[in-house]
Motif scaffolding. Structure first.
Motif, PDB file in Angstrom:
ATOM      1  N   LEU A   1       0.832  -1.204   0.000  1.00 29.45           N
ATOM      2  CA  LEU A   1       0.000   0.000   0.000  1.00 29.45           C
ATOM      3  C   LEU A   1       0.865   1.252   0.000  1.00 29.45           C
ATOM      4  CD1 LEU A   1      -2.829  -0.937   2.548  1.00 29.45           C
ATOM      5  CD2 LEU A   1      -2.893  -1.041   0.052  1.00 29.45           C
TER       6      LEU A   1
ATOM      7  N   ARG B   1       0.883   4.194  -2.847  1.00 24.95           N
ATOM      8  CA  ARG B   1       0.825   5.620  -2.522  1.00 24.95           C
ATOM      9  C   ARG B   1       2.066   6.337  -3.047  1.00 24.95           C
ATOM     10  NH1 ARG B   1      -2.739   8.906  -2.374  1.00 24.95           N
ATOM     11  NH2 ARG B   1      -3.993   7.614  -0.949  1.00 24.95           N
TER      12      ARG B   1
ATOM     13  N   ASP C   1     -10.443  -1.052   1.441  1.00 20.92           N
ATOM     14  CA  ASP C   1     -11.275   0.140   1.366  1.00 20.92           C
ATOM     15  C   ASP C   1     -11.532   0.614   2.791  1.00 20.92           C
ATOM     16  OD1 ASP C   1     -13.299  -1.466   2.475  1.00 20.92           O
ATOM     17  OD2 ASP C   1     -14.212  -1.859   0.528  1.00 20.92           O
TER      18      ASP C   1
ATOM     19  N   LEU D   1     -10.740  -1.362   6.443  1.00 24.42           N
ATOM     20  CA  LEU D   1      -9.747  -0.838   7.375  1.00 24.42           C
ATOM     21  C   LEU D   1     -10.382  -0.552   8.728  1.00 24.42           C
ATOM     22  CD1 LEU D   1      -6.860   0.091   7.913  1.00 24.42           C
ATOM     23  CD2 LEU D   1      -7.524   2.362   7.098  1.00 24.42           C
TER      24      LEU D   1
ATOM     25  N   LEU E   1      -6.089   5.845   2.042  1.00 27.04           N
ATOM     26  CA  LEU E   1      -5.894   4.588   1.326  1.00 27.04           C
ATOM     27  C   LEU E   1      -5.856   4.826  -0.176  1.00 27.04           C
ATOM     28  CD1 LEU E   1      -8.391   2.386   3.350  1.00 27.04           C
ATOM     29  CD2 LEU E   1      -5.900   2.272   3.428  1.00 27.04           C
TER      30      LEU E   1
END
Length: 288
Positions: free
Chosen positions: A121, A125, A146, A150, A222
């Protein structure tokens, strides 16, 4: 050779971890960020990003394989390993840490970024916030979350399982007895013990784990999927946490079809379960 290596470790593992990395640090957004590096600065880069509650030592048996031809760097994200903790954590800040470390280490040329679990992740990002950093991105059993998923994870953190950073133990041995991988599957004993011994630190109150238990408490930024022009590879375990729907989400809309590899028999912690198979996949990516 590292004293963290058990007698049953195979020769390839012993040789790899005997290749001592350079240990360095830089300051990013007010926090000291520790990192390890191998190979010559300026060579094509390989950036390795660990998962949640882990640290850069998870890559010690993998990184040296690439050091002859690449500048390899593995960092401790803030809140993990030997890096400073923050009051709150954001994927965007971790992406800035990755980018700053890669630049400081001289690992930005033709770079490949490999992220395991949470590190994947962070890699997505990073590809959004710093699109010029890595030419290729490899996600290793990274759950594509999503907001609802989370929130469920944050509300249902187990009291047992991964030992908490605020818990102290009277001795190193007592701490190591409590080391757990969550979810656990079939990790290699010698690899698990090697990283476990690097996962603890002694302070005034005893021995504790090297991560901030609150690292995921307030994450909200996210990423949905990497940019369309990302050259993406997805590696996942047959018994890991990645679902077909997650793969569809992260690979949708790419200009170039993603490379998708399932490792038969593997669970979530692929670097400690099937490191040789993972290196075979990374070999293919860096050569392509």
């Amino acid at each position: 050779m590292s004293t963290n290596v058990t007698a049953d470790a195979p020769e390839w593992f012993r040789t790899a971890v005997a290749s001592e990395p350079e240990h360095s640090s830089i300051t990013v957004h007010g926090a000291r960020i520790a990192y390890r590096s191998w190979g010559e600065p300026g060579a094509p880069g390989l950036i390795l990003v660990h998962g949640g509650a882990a640290h850069s030592g998870w890559w010690d048996h993998i990184a040296p394989r690439y050091a002859q031809d690449r500048r390899v760097v593995a960092l401790d994200l803030s809140g993990h390993g030997d890096s400073d903790w923050r009051d709150t954590y954001r994927l965007g800040a971790w992406a800035d840490e990755v980018t700053a470390v890669a630049a400081a280490a001289g690992a930005t040329t033709e770079a490949v970024l490999v992220g395991h679990s949470l590190g994947g992740l962070v890699g997505i990002r990073t590809s959004i916030a710093h699109p010029g950093l890595a030419e290729k991105l490899v996600l290793v059993d990274s759950r594509i979350l999503d907001a609802a998923m989370l929130d469920e994870i944050q509300r249902n953190q187990p009291e047992e399982g991964i030992p908490r950073g605020s818990k102290h133990y009277p001795s190193l041995e007592a701490a190591l007895e409590r080391f757990r991988l969550v979810p656990d599957h079939a990790s290699l004993d010698f690899a698990r013990e090697y990283v476990a011994r690097q996962s603890v630190v002694r302070d005034d109150d005893g021995w504790r784990w090297k991560f901030d238990r609150g690292f995921a408490d307030e994450l909200t930024d996210l990423p949905s999927c990497p940019p369309n022009d990302c050259r993406l590879s997805v590696v996942y375990g047959e018994h890991g946490v990645v679902t077909p729907a997650m793969i569809d989400t992260v690979t949708a809309g790419l200009d170039e079809p993603a490379r998708v590899v399932e490792l038969a028999g593997a669970g979530h912690h692929i670097p400690l379960e099937q490191p040789l198979e993972l290196m075979d996949v990374i070999d293919d990516v860096v050569r392509a």
